[in-house]
Design a protein around this motif. Structure first.
Motif, PDB file in Angstrom:
ATOM      1  N   ASN A  15       0.917  -1.163  -0.095  1.00  0.00           N
ATOM      2  CA  ASN A  15       0.088   0.042  -0.009  1.00  0.00           C
ATOM      3  C   ASN A  15       0.594   1.298   0.060  1.00  0.00           C
ATOM      4  O   ASN A  15       0.363   2.220   0.232  1.00  0.00           O
ATOM      5  CB  ASN A  15      -1.090   0.230   1.201  1.00  0.00           C
ATOM      6  CG  ASN A  15      -2.165  -1.012   1.114  1.00  0.00           C
ATOM      7  OD1 ASN A  15      -2.541  -1.294   0.060  1.00  0.00           O
ATOM      8  ND2 ASN A  15      -2.271  -1.686   2.141  1.00  0.00           N
ATOM      9  N   SER A  27       2.079   3.955  -1.721  1.00  0.00           N
ATOM     10  CA  SER A  27       1.694   4.598  -2.897  1.00  0.00           C
ATOM     11  C   SER A  27       3.054   5.217  -3.639  1.00  0.00           C
ATOM     12  O   SER A  27       3.279   5.330  -4.750  1.00  0.00           O
ATOM     13  CB  SER A  27       0.757   5.821  -2.869  1.00  0.00           C
ATOM     14  OG  SER A  27       1.284   6.694  -1.828  1.00  0.00           O
ATOM     15  N   TYR A  71       4.829   2.996  -6.043  1.00  0.00           N
ATOM     16  CA  TYR A  71       4.357   2.675  -7.341  1.00  0.00           C
ATOM     17  C   TYR A  71       4.597   3.889  -8.115  1.00  0.00           C
ATOM     18  O   TYR A  71       5.103   3.787  -9.367  1.00  0.00           O
ATOM     19  CB  TYR A  71       2.771   2.749  -7.126  1.00  0.00           C
ATOM     20  CG  TYR A  71       2.230   1.596  -6.426  1.00  0.00           C
ATOM     21  CD1 TYR A  71       2.221   0.268  -7.370  1.00  0.00           C
ATOM     22  CD2 TYR A  71       2.061   1.368  -5.238  1.00  0.00           C
ATOM     23  CE1 TYR A  71       1.439  -0.671  -6.408  1.00  0.00           C
ATOM     24  CE2 TYR A  71       1.466   0.197  -4.467  1.00  0.00           C
ATOM     25  CZ  TYR A  71       1.254  -0.971  -5.165  1.00  0.00           C
ATOM     26  OH  TYR A  71       0.859  -1.855  -4.709  1.00  0.00           O
ATOM     27  N   ARG A 121      -0.088   1.292 -12.821  1.00  0.00           N
ATOM     28  CA  ARG A 121      -1.420   1.943 -12.700  1.00  0.00           C
ATOM     29  C   ARG A 121      -2.473   1.282 -12.359  1.00  0.00           C
ATOM     30  O   ARG A 121      -3.332   1.401 -11.393  1.00  0.00           O
ATOM     31  CB  ARG A 121      -1.691   2.946 -13.652  1.00  0.00           C
ATOM     32  CG  ARG A 121      -0.694   4.458 -13.783  1.00  0.00           C
ATOM     33  CD  ARG A 121      -1.156   5.076 -14.804  1.00  0.00           C
ATOM     34  NE  ARG A 121      -0.199   6.350 -14.852  1.00  0.00           N
ATOM     35  CZ  ARG A 121      -0.049   6.999 -16.051  1.00  0.00           C
ATOM     36  NH1 ARG A 121      -0.745   6.602 -17.309  1.00  0.00           N
ATOM     37  NH2 ARG A 121       0.606   8.124 -16.067  1.00  0.00           N
ATOM     38  N   MET A 142      -2.059  -0.457  -9.079  1.00  0.00           N
ATOM     39  CA  MET A 142      -2.812   0.148  -8.011  1.00  0.00           C
ATOM     40  C   MET A 142      -4.042   0.282  -7.799  1.00  0.00           C
ATOM     41  O   MET A 142      -4.532   0.306  -6.657  1.00  0.00           O
ATOM     42  CB  MET A 142      -1.981   1.906  -8.169  1.00  0.00           C
ATOM     43  CG  MET A 142      -0.768   2.035  -8.199  1.00  0.00           C
ATOM     44  SD  MET A 142      -0.249   3.749  -8.614  1.00  0.00           S
ATOM     45  CE  MET A 142      -0.890   4.662  -7.007  1.00  0.00           C
ATOM     46  N   GLY A 143      -4.801   0.481  -8.946  1.00  0.00           N
ATOM     47  CA  GLY A 143      -6.263   0.470  -9.044  1.00  0.00           C
ATOM     48  C   GLY A 143      -6.880  -0.850  -8.247  1.00  0.00           C
ATOM     49  O   GLY A 143      -7.729  -0.916  -7.555  1.00  0.00           O
ATOM     50  N   ARG A 177      -6.444  -0.932  -4.916  1.00  0.00           N
ATOM     51  CA  ARG A 177      -7.010   0.268  -4.171  1.00  0.00           C
ATOM     52  C   ARG A 177      -5.949   1.437  -3.416  1.00  0.00           C
ATOM     53  O   ARG A 177      -6.583   1.781  -2.532  1.00  0.00           O
ATOM     54  CB  ARG A 177      -7.982  -0.212  -3.448  1.00  0.00           C
ATOM     55  CG  ARG A 177      -9.125  -0.936  -4.056  1.00  0.00           C
ATOM     56  CD  ARG A 177     -10.170  -1.376  -3.201  1.00  0.00           C
ATOM     57  NE  ARG A 177     -11.363  -2.012  -3.714  1.00  0.00           N
ATOM     58  CZ  ARG A 177     -12.479  -2.435  -3.315  1.00  0.00           C
ATOM     59  NH1 ARG A 177     -12.507  -2.237  -2.037  1.00  0.00           N
ATOM     60  NH2 ARG A 177     -13.261  -3.012  -4.000  1.00  0.00           N
ATOM     61  N   VAL A 178      -4.929   1.472  -4.091  1.00  0.00           N
ATOM     62  CA  VAL A 178      -4.002   2.393  -3.806  1.00  0.00           C
ATOM     63  C   VAL A 178      -4.208   3.641  -4.413  1.00  0.00           C
ATOM     64  O   VAL A 178      -4.018   3.620  -5.688  1.00  0.00           O
ATOM     65  CB  VAL A 178      -2.258   1.814  -3.887  1.00  0.00           C
ATOM     66  CG1 VAL A 178      -1.437   2.585  -3.234  1.00  0.00           C
ATOM     67  CG2 VAL A 178      -2.330   0.481  -3.072  1.00  0.00           C
ATOM     68  N   ARG A 179      -4.204   4.703  -3.618  1.00  0.00           N
ATOM     69  CA  ARG A 179      -4.301   6.171  -4.295  1.00  0.00           C
ATOM     70  C   ARG A 179      -3.056   6.789  -4.156  1.00  0.00           C
ATOM     71  O   ARG A 179      -2.534   6.920  -3.065  1.00  0.00           O
ATOM     72  CB  ARG A 179      -5.513   6.694  -3.690  1.00  0.00           C
ATOM     73  CG  ARG A 179      -6.906   6.049  -3.796  1.00  0.00           C
ATOM     74  CD  ARG A 179      -7.873   6.809  -3.296  1.00  0.00           C
ATOM     75  NE  ARG A 179      -8.154   8.151  -4.125  1.00  0.00           N
ATOM     76  CZ  ARG A 179      -8.995   8.930  -3.731  1.00  0.00           C
ATOM     77  NH1 ARG A 179     -10.014   8.811  -2.599  1.00  0.00           N
ATOM     78  NH2 ARG A 179      -9.126  10.089  -4.456  1.00  0.00           N
ATOM     79  N   LYS A 180      -2.458   7.459  -5.154  1.00  0.00           N
ATOM     80  CA  LYS A 180      -1.551   8.310  -4.984  1.00  0.00           C
ATOM     81  C   LYS A 180      -1.948   9.610  -4.331  1.00  0.00           C
ATOM     82  O   LYS A 180      -2.831  10.451  -4.386  1.00  0.00           O
ATOM     83  CB  LYS A 180      -1.122   8.862  -6.485  1.00  0.00           C
ATOM     84  CG  LYS A 180       0.053   9.770  -6.520  1.00  0.00           C
ATOM     85  CD  LYS A 180       0.583  10.251  -7.662  1.00  0.00           C
ATOM     86  CE  LYS A 180       1.426  11.323  -7.530  1.00  0.00           C
ATOM     87  NZ  LYS A 180       1.846  11.851  -9.159  1.00  0.00           N
TER      88      LYS A 180
END
Length: 246
Positions: free
Chosen positions: A75, A77, A80, A100, A103-104, A107-110
């Motif tokens: 997790n 971010s 990534y 990307r 990440m989706g 469910r990892v958000r930048k």
């Protein structure tokens, strides 16, 4: 350590040596030490190797280190983004897209990047390409004029840092309006000459902005202090206190 001082090396000791080897550009030795150490490397150890690979342009080692960190911290971010940077710098856009997508799926958000500067007891906040600030037009015009001076002094945009497969000119435009540059420009325009410009950023300053601010400090003859998520950077007369290693 063991024979002379009767100290058994711990993971932190190995990480320090890996970091030192990396800073010296001895990436192969650092990589070998990671593989030989009698402990499972932790994210800090891999991070030292990743940082060295970025500075000394060793993408394969960097990719290996970033992937190991993601195995330990799925997790994270920031990792990534760094992995995407590595792929993008070599034009591997399909791998950027895969990162990307991953990440989706996880469910990892930048974390969005923001920069702050306090002037006359008021905090001014900027994001990339910000157009909400009352002085946006003045800031953008100043940055465009400054960009011409920087290019004459030898500055070249590190467009490989842009994580999009777009035209070169558009990449340059995107880099010019990163949040830290907007905050620095606002500071130069509003902080009296002779006083330091102090900016805070919630993320690590990007490589291109770090290089650009060195030029800005020299051209404008200003001391610029930038605190990012890693450390303090003191820019003065074309150089930074971190020695371009952060």
């Amino acid at each position: 350590m063991e024979q002379v001082y009767d100290i058994t090396p711990k993971p932190a000791h190995y990480t320090c040596v890996i970091d030192l080897l990396g800073r010296a550009g001895r990436l192969k030795e650092a990589q070998a030490l990671v593989e030989e150490m009698p402990f499972e490397p932790d994210p800090t150890t891999w991070g030292a190797l990743l940082g060295a690979s970025r500075v000394h342009h060793e993408p394969e080692i960097g990719k290996w280190a970033a992937e190991k960190i993601l195995e330990l911290e799925p997790n994270n971010s920031g990792m990534y983004v760094l992995l995407s940077n590595i792929y993008a710098s070599y034009g591997k856009w399909s791998d950027v897209q895969k990162t990307r997508v991953l990440m989706g799926e996880r469910r990892v958000r930048k974390v969005p990047g923001f920069s702050w500067i306090e002037v006359k007891n008021k905090v001014h906040t900027f994001s990339v390409g910000d157009s909400a600030h009352p002085e946006t037009k003045r800031i953008y015009q100043f940055l465009e004029e400054l960009d011409l001076k920087m290019k004459k002094a030898g500055y070249v945009s590190a467009t490989e840092m842009v994580l999009h497969d777009i035209e070169e000119e558009e990449k340059v435009h995107m880099l010019r309006y990163h949040s830290e540059r907007l905050a620095v420009a606002f500071g130069i325009l509003n902080v009296p000459f002779g006083r330091p410009i102090r900016v805070i950023k919630n993320l690590r300053v990007c490589e291109d902005c770090h290089n650009a601010i060195k030029y800005i400090a020299k051209i404008e003859n200003r001391l610029i202090i930038l605190r990012d998520s890693n450390r303090f950077h003191h820019f003065s007369d074309g150089s930074c206190s971190c020695g371009d290693y952060w």
